[in-house]
Design a protein around this motif. Sequence first.
Motif, PDB file in Angstrom:
ATOM      1  N   GLU A 398       0.968  -1.329  -0.438  1.00 46.02           N
ATOM      2  CA  GLU A 398      -0.218  -0.111  -0.440  1.00 46.02           C
ATOM      3  C   GLU A 398       0.511   1.094  -0.447  1.00 46.02           C
ATOM      4  N   ALA A 399       2.347   1.124   0.889  1.00 45.69           N
ATOM      5  CA  ALA A 399       2.503   2.789   0.928  1.00 45.69           C
ATOM      6  C   ALA A 399       4.084   2.868  -0.185  1.00 45.69           C
ATOM      7  N   LEU A 400       3.863   1.991  -1.910  1.00 49.43           N
ATOM      8  CA  LEU A 400       4.160   2.126  -2.883  1.00 49.43           C
ATOM      9  C   LEU A 400       3.066   2.202  -3.469  1.00 49.43           C
ATOM     10  N   GLY A 401       2.185   2.018  -3.205  1.00 52.67           N
ATOM     11  CA  GLY A 401       1.126   1.979  -4.021  1.00 52.67           C
ATOM     12  C   GLY A 401       0.916   1.264  -4.656  1.00 52.67           C
ATOM     13  N   ASP A 402       1.296  -0.424  -4.697  1.00 50.62           N
ATOM     14  CA  ASP A 402       1.491  -0.979  -5.901  1.00 50.62           C
ATOM     15  C   ASP A 402       0.167  -2.002  -5.425  1.00 50.62           C
ATOM     16  N   LEU A 403      -0.989  -1.893  -5.266  1.00 50.78           N
ATOM     17  CA  LEU A 403      -1.722  -3.131  -4.276  1.00 50.78           C
ATOM     18  C   LEU A 403      -2.477  -3.428  -5.527  1.00 50.78           C
ATOM     19  N   VAL A 404      -2.758  -4.247  -6.235  1.00 42.27           N
ATOM     20  CA  VAL A 404      -4.144  -4.953  -7.171  1.00 42.27           C
ATOM     21  C   VAL A 404      -5.058  -4.661  -6.711  1.00 42.27           C
ATOM     22  N   VAL A 405      -6.624  -3.734  -7.328  1.00 42.33           N
ATOM     23  CA  VAL A 405      -7.997  -3.413  -6.022  1.00 42.33           C
ATOM     24  C   VAL A 405      -8.795  -3.347  -7.962  1.00 42.33           C
ATOM     25  N   THR A 406      -9.142  -4.900  -8.058  1.00 42.66           N
ATOM     26  CA  THR A 406      -9.865  -5.131  -8.847  1.00 42.66           C
ATOM     27  C   THR A 406     -12.488  -5.203  -8.226  1.00 42.66           C
ATOM     28  N   GLY A 407     -12.089  -5.352  -7.239  1.00 38.74           N
ATOM     29  CA  GLY A 407     -13.316  -4.905  -6.748  1.00 38.74           C
ATOM     30  C   GLY A 407     -13.772  -7.298  -7.076  1.00 38.74           C
ATOM     31  N   PRO A 408     -14.823  -7.183  -5.837  1.00 42.90           N
ATOM     32  CA  PRO A 408     -15.221  -8.703  -6.528  1.00 42.90           C
ATOM     33  C   PRO A 408     -15.110  -9.697  -7.559  1.00 42.90           C
ATOM     34  N   THR A 409     -14.155 -10.641  -8.186  1.00 43.53           N
ATOM     35  CA  THR A 409     -14.317 -10.598  -9.608  1.00 43.53           C
ATOM     36  C   THR A 409     -15.173 -11.349 -10.052  1.00 43.53           C
ATOM     37  N   ARG A 410     -16.436 -12.167  -8.677  1.00 38.62           N
ATOM     38  CA  ARG A 410     -17.558 -13.588  -8.769  1.00 38.62           C
ATOM     39  C   ARG A 410     -17.060 -14.384  -8.987  1.00 38.62           C
ATOM     40  N   THR A 411     -16.126 -14.620  -9.370  1.00 38.82           N
ATOM     41  CA  THR A 411     -15.273 -15.877  -9.551  1.00 38.82           C
ATOM     42  C   THR A 411     -14.135 -16.645  -8.536  1.00 38.82           C
ATOM     43  N   ASN A 412     -13.548 -17.518  -8.719  1.00 42.01           N
ATOM     44  CA  ASN A 412     -12.388 -17.902  -7.531  1.00 42.01           C
ATOM     45  C   ASN A 412     -12.164 -19.323  -7.828  1.00 42.01           C
ATOM     46  N   VAL A 413     -10.972 -19.329  -8.653  1.00 35.36           N
ATOM     47  CA  VAL A 413     -10.198 -20.244  -8.758  1.00 35.36           C
ATOM     48  C   VAL A 413      -8.772 -19.819  -7.704  1.00 35.36           C
ATOM     49  N   ASN A 414      -8.850 -19.851  -6.902  1.00 38.16           N
ATOM     50  CA  ASN A 414      -8.085 -19.428  -5.414  1.00 38.16           C
ATOM     51  C   ASN A 414      -6.489 -18.034  -6.332  1.00 38.16           C
ATOM     52  N   ASP A 415      -5.172 -19.392  -6.086  1.00 37.23           N
ATOM     53  CA  ASP A 415      -4.070 -17.407  -6.202  1.00 37.23           C
ATOM     54  C   ASP A 415      -3.557 -17.951  -7.570  1.00 37.23           C
ATOM     55  N   PHE A 416      -3.234 -16.063  -8.097  1.00 40.44           N
ATOM     56  CA  PHE A 416      -2.755 -16.293  -8.875  1.00 40.44           C
ATOM     57  C   PHE A 416      -1.131 -15.606  -9.419  1.00 40.44           C
ATOM     58  N   ARG A 417      -0.503 -16.080  -9.590  1.00 36.69           N
ATOM     59  CA  ARG A 417       0.986 -15.733  -9.060  1.00 36.69           C
ATOM     60  C   ARG A 417       1.966 -15.653 -10.515  1.00 36.69           C
ATOM     61  N   ALA A 418       2.403 -14.824 -11.015  1.00 37.43           N
ATOM     62  CA  ALA A 418       3.450 -14.793 -12.326  1.00 37.43           C
ATOM     63  C   ALA A 418       5.203 -14.116 -12.560  1.00 37.43           C
ATOM     64  N   VAL A 419       5.553 -14.666 -12.261  1.00 38.97           N
ATOM     65  CA  VAL A 419       7.481 -13.823 -12.408  1.00 38.97           C
ATOM     66  C   VAL A 419       7.636 -14.100 -13.155  1.00 38.97           C
ATOM     67  N   LEU A 420       8.020 -12.735 -13.539  1.00 36.48           N
ATOM     68  CA  LEU A 420       8.498 -12.609 -15.029  1.00 36.48           C
ATOM     69  C   LEU A 420      10.193 -11.710 -14.780  1.00 36.48           C
ATOM     70  N   ILE A 421      10.911 -12.261 -15.658  1.00 32.22           N
ATOM     71  CA  ILE A 421      11.979 -12.519 -15.947  1.00 32.22           C
ATOM     72  C   ILE A 421      12.435 -11.762 -16.941  1.00 32.22           C
ATOM     73  N   VAL A 422      12.599 -10.602 -17.102  1.00 31.06           N
ATOM     74  CA  VAL A 422      13.696  -9.836 -18.228  1.00 31.06           C
ATOM     75  C   VAL A 422      15.011  -9.375 -18.208  1.00 31.06           C
TER      76      VAL A 422
END
Length: 422
Positions: A398-422
Amino acid sequence: MPDVNARQLLLDMYAAAVGAVSADKCLPAFLPKPSPNGRTLVIGAGKGAAAMAKAVEDHWQGEIGGLVVTRYGHGADCKKIEVVEAAHPVPDEAGRRAAGRIMELVRGLSENDLVLCLISGGGSALLALPGEGITLEQKQAVNKALLKSGANISEMNCVRKHFSAIKGGRLALACAPARVVTLLISDVPGDDPGVIASGPTLPDPTTCEQALAILRKYAIEVPDNMLQTLTSGAGETPKPDDPRFARNSHHVIATAQQALEAAADVARAAGITPYILSDDMEGEARDVGMVHAALARQVALRGQPFHKPCVIISGGETTVTVRGKGRGGRNAEFLLSFAAALNGLPGVHAIACDTDGIDGSEDNAGAIYQPDSVARAEQLGKRARAMLDNNDGYGFFEALGDLVVTGPTRTNVNDFRAVLIV
């Protein structure tokens, strides 16, 4: 190396993952045909239940009615199926009343009737109907203890089933002799339909003895009446050989794997090679974060086991053993651990979000990590390791301004993680 906006690519991947498992996209193909000779009653529970009910209304040929219960703020504009909102992850009186009303609705059905049961993650808390002699307050206390214990979802739901009057197949028995068709959006590792929302319409192979062992494993004390429910066998659930399940069927209509594959397609379109690590990772969020960080470091510095540019994708449900007093769900915890382990390694970006749009009980879906996250935080007087010790992933991002806020999506298949290496 393709010209990629790392932050936007990660957000686009998350959006694609969520879109791929929406009820409107996944449910219509699984509606039973033809319509029954008798009534069609729609019931359900979960964070996606209202959206699933709306999809049924939009695509069903014939008369329908019924009731579903979803989390506060996760409703949908249904015309024929009543939508009730209740509390999650700790149940409340609204959920107890809704569960009782569902049990009343299904009583007295005939073998010509059809019950269409719509189940998604979150249904365990939302279908809060305590077993005989157990109070809602006692159920709430056990639920809170389980959530803080570090128990995985299968363990938590095993306990919940044996203290319930509706979970673990009991709802299906109340529907008999009507035929029950259950459509499920899976939020559990392995997509076991009997674990999703504690399997209210599925037979249960777990036992009171196993539930008792889980409570002992995590040193969770329960009142004498609840202990008696388990030790006496009074809380035992209906088993797979019960003939009352014979006419019923179920279909898992949306899974974490579908979400991960949709995200992988977005990465490929951007010229980045995706690697799906797993769709059912479990364990402490901070430990999973450290493992992902170690893998990212090996790719970035050694070109092993993958060559950059690439993106490593994973799903599943981690857990958090709460020791501190900070804010944040398991995705913020994962990402803060990831940040502390990498400590600003160049070229590594990441996102971790819950596909339901709510990380734990907070107002964010998750957060984004960037190579300068730790340095920016330190400029604000916030140290990643100390905030991790306090379970304060929300406060860090929150302090960094890097929260992702979408509101309820009305579905749920649990966590999604992606690590991008460039």
